[in-house]
Design an enzyme around this catalytic site. Structure first.
Site, short mmCIF file in Angstrom:
data_model
loop_
_atom_site.label_atom_id
_atom_site.label_comp_id
_atom_site.label_asym_id
_atom_site.label_seq_id
_atom_site.Cartn_x
_atom_site.Cartn_y
_atom_site.Cartn_z
N LYS A 172 0.77 -1.14 -0.06
CA LYS A 172 -0.05 -0.08 -0.02
C LYS A 172 0.88 1.17 0.01
O LYS A 172 1.58 1.54 0.84
CB LYS A 172 -0.95 0.23 1.23
CG LYS A 172 -2.12 1.14 1.04
CD LYS A 172 -2.43 1.52 2.38
CE LYS A 172 -1.65 2.71 3.28
NZ LYS A 172 -1.64 3.88 2.59
N GLY A 222 8.16 4.85 7.28
CA GLY A 222 7.01 6.05 7.67
C GLY A 222 7.35 6.60 8.84
O GLY A 222 8.68 6.40 9.45
N THR A 228 7.88 7.70 12.91
CA THR A 228 7.93 6.88 14.13
C THR A 228 6.52 6.77 14.94
O THR A 228 6.21 5.52 15.30
CB THR A 228 8.85 7.57 15.16
OG1 THR A 228 9.99 7.59 14.40
CG2 THR A 228 9.02 6.87 16.55
N THR A 246 3.59 6.45 13.78
CA THR A 246 2.86 5.23 13.04
C THR A 246 3.46 4.15 13.08
O THR A 246 2.97 2.84 13.51
CB THR A 246 2.43 5.63 11.26
OG1 THR A 246 2.11 6.81 11.06
CG2 THR A 246 1.96 4.47 10.43
N GLU A 290 11.30 1.07 9.13
CA GLU A 290 12.05 2.15 8.94
C GLU A 290 11.52 3.69 9.25
O GLU A 290 10.57 4.02 8.43
CB GLU A 290 12.69 2.26 7.49
CG GLU A 290 13.39 0.96 6.97
CD GLU A 290 14.89 0.81 7.72
OE1 GLU A 290 15.29 1.76 8.33
OE2 GLU A 290 15.33 -0.19 7.54
P1 NAD Z 1 3.43 8.22 7.78
O1 NAD Z 1 3.94 7.11 9.02
O2 NAD Z 1 2.36 9.11 8.07
O3 NAD Z 1 2.72 7.13 6.55
C1 NAD Z 1 3.51 6.24 6.19
C2 NAD Z 1 2.58 5.12 5.53
O4 NAD Z 1 1.99 4.44 6.49
C3 NAD Z 1 1.50 5.70 4.57
O5 NAD Z 1 1.19 4.85 3.51
C4 NAD Z 1 0.16 5.73 5.33
O6 NAD Z 1 -0.89 5.58 4.71
C5 NAD Z 1 0.27 4.56 6.21
N1 NAD Z 1 -0.27 4.65 7.40
C6 NAD Z 1 -0.73 5.68 8.40
N2 NAD Z 1 -1.28 5.34 9.41
C7 NAD Z 1 -1.24 3.97 9.44
C8 NAD Z 1 -1.68 2.93 10.24
N3 NAD Z 1 -2.32 3.18 11.52
N4 NAD Z 1 -1.53 1.57 10.06
C9 NAD Z 1 -1.06 1.35 9.05
N5 NAD Z 1 -0.56 2.19 8.02
C10 NAD Z 1 -0.75 3.40 8.24
O7 NAD Z 1 4.89 8.77 7.23
P2 NAD Z 1 4.83 9.86 6.02
O8 NAD Z 1 4.37 11.00 6.46
O9 NAD Z 1 4.16 9.16 4.77
O10 NAD Z 1 6.30 9.82 5.80
C11 NAD Z 1 7.28 10.55 6.39
C12 NAD Z 1 8.11 9.75 7.46
O11 NAD Z 1 8.89 8.85 7.16
C13 NAD Z 1 9.18 10.60 8.12
O12 NAD Z 1 9.13 10.45 9.54
C14 NAD Z 1 10.57 10.08 7.58
O13 NAD Z 1 11.57 10.15 8.39
C15 NAD Z 1 10.08 8.41 7.54
N6 NAD Z 1 10.93 7.84 6.32
C16 NAD Z 1 11.92 6.91 6.95
C17 NAD Z 1 12.40 6.17 6.09
C18 NAD Z 1 13.74 5.34 6.68
O14 NAD Z 1 14.15 4.62 5.84
N7 NAD Z 1 13.81 4.97 7.95
C19 NAD Z 1 12.58 6.68 4.70
C20 NAD Z 1 11.61 7.70 4.29
C21 NAD Z 1 10.81 8.05 5.29
#
Ligand code: NAD
Length: 475
Positions: A173, A224, A226, A228, A246
């Protein structure tokens, strides 16, 4: 059949195109215009995708490894064959400029090529005439993958390639903010992969949550935030899913007084602002030794003034907008707080009028260590420059965070730099460079930046369970 990357977005479930009555819009962040309508997966769609992945798992995992590897390598070729369109689509939906799109799409193809060469060896612990003890690696089953909006295709490939090579099937997803490249990749992959091996469902957070709770999903690989990540860890416990998380970062860079100031300022400019700082491993706190602090700040600002921010599809633009309104509003709030606190701006800080989610390159001059711009992951181009004198003090400040994703150290004295690196609590520490990644180098966060590894054989192993076979030969 030729696939048009710019229209007709459908989900891929069991090798077929699936639409939905419910739809949502994809927005170009540079213009705020709607660029596409996207299916919003229902619970029934998600269940169908998991059922298809479950049914496909037996035959897929039984295929010889070489066949799975060859198919993943061909996925890389599919990306190459459509590279130009993927780059344009990525800029449209994500906002990043040409160079960033080339890096992401080129990297996605390379990752497929290289992960396709990997394999996990049988470990023989004992072998005699009467007894053999071996540990082999078996796939976990159905993997649920959930990706963010900053590098939508590359981070999806980081999951798809190793999961499939290891013999798993997948339901992925993408982020609701950037589903287009991933949906089109799924559509192109239909022509190659057996039905059910790779299913792509688009939607908001809800289908993500359903995936994490689903009893027939054996592992979640998530990139995504921390916040989430914590929710996922909790709700994945129902059937003890394996998890790879990650997550966010607040990466420090430590700049020692012996560096070439101009060159280091330029490198760290890109270390901090690449992808408009929407980068988990962006340098987010720059600690600069007091002896060079002012000259470094001047070089950084004067280099920043040469970089063009704008619509990523326009020639000459190097940095695009913030990807979505939610993140844009967060950054506006962070800037308002910085102003209220009376912080000093060396550059930027004012949101321009007009269309698009544009935040200017902003550099804040030595704010207090407990200010929001230092403590929080901005995930946008708002960078604190911080002064230090004492090494123990700066290392303590660098480590004073819940995050532990990556860091960098800059010095001509590489022995000392290495000693500093060893004291930093982070999964990757670069010395005199930043943001080099490889399919063959382990990447993962310490502390609350994540659990587990992506890339390298360690990353491949995360898509498997160990199975030990102890065999006695009867006399
Ligand atoms: P996010 O956590 O808001 O969303 C990421 C994904 O999770 C989306 O597809 C979203 O729809 C889904 N999601 C949201 N709530 C959920 C739930 N309760 N259950 C299951 N899925 C759910 O993150 P974002 O805003 O899309 O991304 C930005 C974040 O990602 C930043 O904190 C960034 O540092 C991190 N990030 C980390 C890495 C890494 O490799 N460590 C790489 C890229 C981004």
């Amino acid at each position: 059949m030729a696939v048009d990357l710019f229209s007709d977005y459908t989900m891929t479930i069991n090798g077929r195109a699936v639409d939905s009555d419910r739809r949502f819009d994809a927005i170009n962040p540079a213009t705020e215009e709607v660029i596409a309508s996207v299916p919003d997966a229902s619970r029934a769609d998600l269940d169908a995708a998991v059922a298809a992945a479950k049914a496909a798992f037996g035959p897929w995992s039984a295929r010889p490894l070489a066949e799975r590897q060859a198919m993943v390598a061909r996925l890389g070729q599919i990306i190459r064959d459509h590279a130009e369109d993927f780059m344009r689509l990525l800029t449209l939906e994500q906002g990043k400029a040409r160079q960033g799109a080339e890096w992401e799409i080129g990297g996605s193809a390379i990752w497929c090529d290289e992960i396709a060469k990997q394999q996990l060896e049988l470990h023989v612990a004992e072998k005699s005439e009467t007894r053999t003890v071996e540990t082999r690696r078996v796939p976990v089953g159905v993997v649920g993958a959930i990706t963010p909006w900053n590098f939508p295709l590359l981070l999806a490939i980081w999951k798809i390639a190793p999961a499939l090579v290891a013999g798993n099937t997948m339901v992925l997803k993408p982020s609701p903010y950037t589903p287009l490249c991933t949906l089109k990749f799924g559509e192109l992959a239909r022509e190659l992969l057996p039905p059910g091996v790779l299913n792509i469902v688009s939607g908001g957070n809800e289908p993500g949550a359903w995936l994490v709770q689903h009893p027939d999903v054996n592992k979640i690989s998530f990139t995504g935030s921390t916040a989430t990540g914590r929710k996922i860890m909790e709700s994945a416990s129902g059937n003890l899913k394996r998890i790879t998380l990650e997550l966010g970062g607040n990466d420090p860079a430590i700049v020692m007084p012996d560096v070439d100031v101009k060159e280091t300022a330029k490198q760290l400019f890109w270390g901090a602002f690449q992808n408009s700082a929407q980068f988990c491993v962006a340098a987010k706190r720059l600690y600069v030794h007091e002896d060079i602090y002012d000259s470094f700040a001047e070089e950084l600002v004067s280099y920043a003034r040469t970089v063009q921010v704008g619509d990523g599809s326009e020639q000459g633009v190097e940095l695009g907008p913030i990807q979505n309104k939610m993140q844009f509003e967060k950054l506006k709030n962070l800037l308002a707080d910085a102003r209220e606190q009376g912080l000093k701006f060396r550059l930027g800080g004012e949101i321009p009028a007009g269309k698009g989610y544009f935040v200017p390159i902003t550099i804040i001059d030595n704010p207090p260590e407990n200010s929001r711009v230092v403590v929080e992951e901005a995930f946008g181009p708002v960078l604190p420059l911080l002064k230090f004198r004492d090494l123990d003090d700066v290392i303590a400040r660098a480590n004073d965070t819940e995050y532990g994703l990556a860091a960098s150290v800059w010095s001509r004295d590489v022995e000392q730099a290495r000693a500093i690196a060893e004291r930093i609590e982070a999964g990757t520490v670069w010395i005199n460079e930043i943001h080099s990644f490889s399919p063959h180098v382990a990447f993962g966060g310490h502390k609350q930046s994540g659990i587990g590894i992506e890339n390298a054989l360690e990353g491949l192993a995360e898509y498997t369970n160990a199975q030990t076979i102890v065999l006695s030969r009867a006399e």
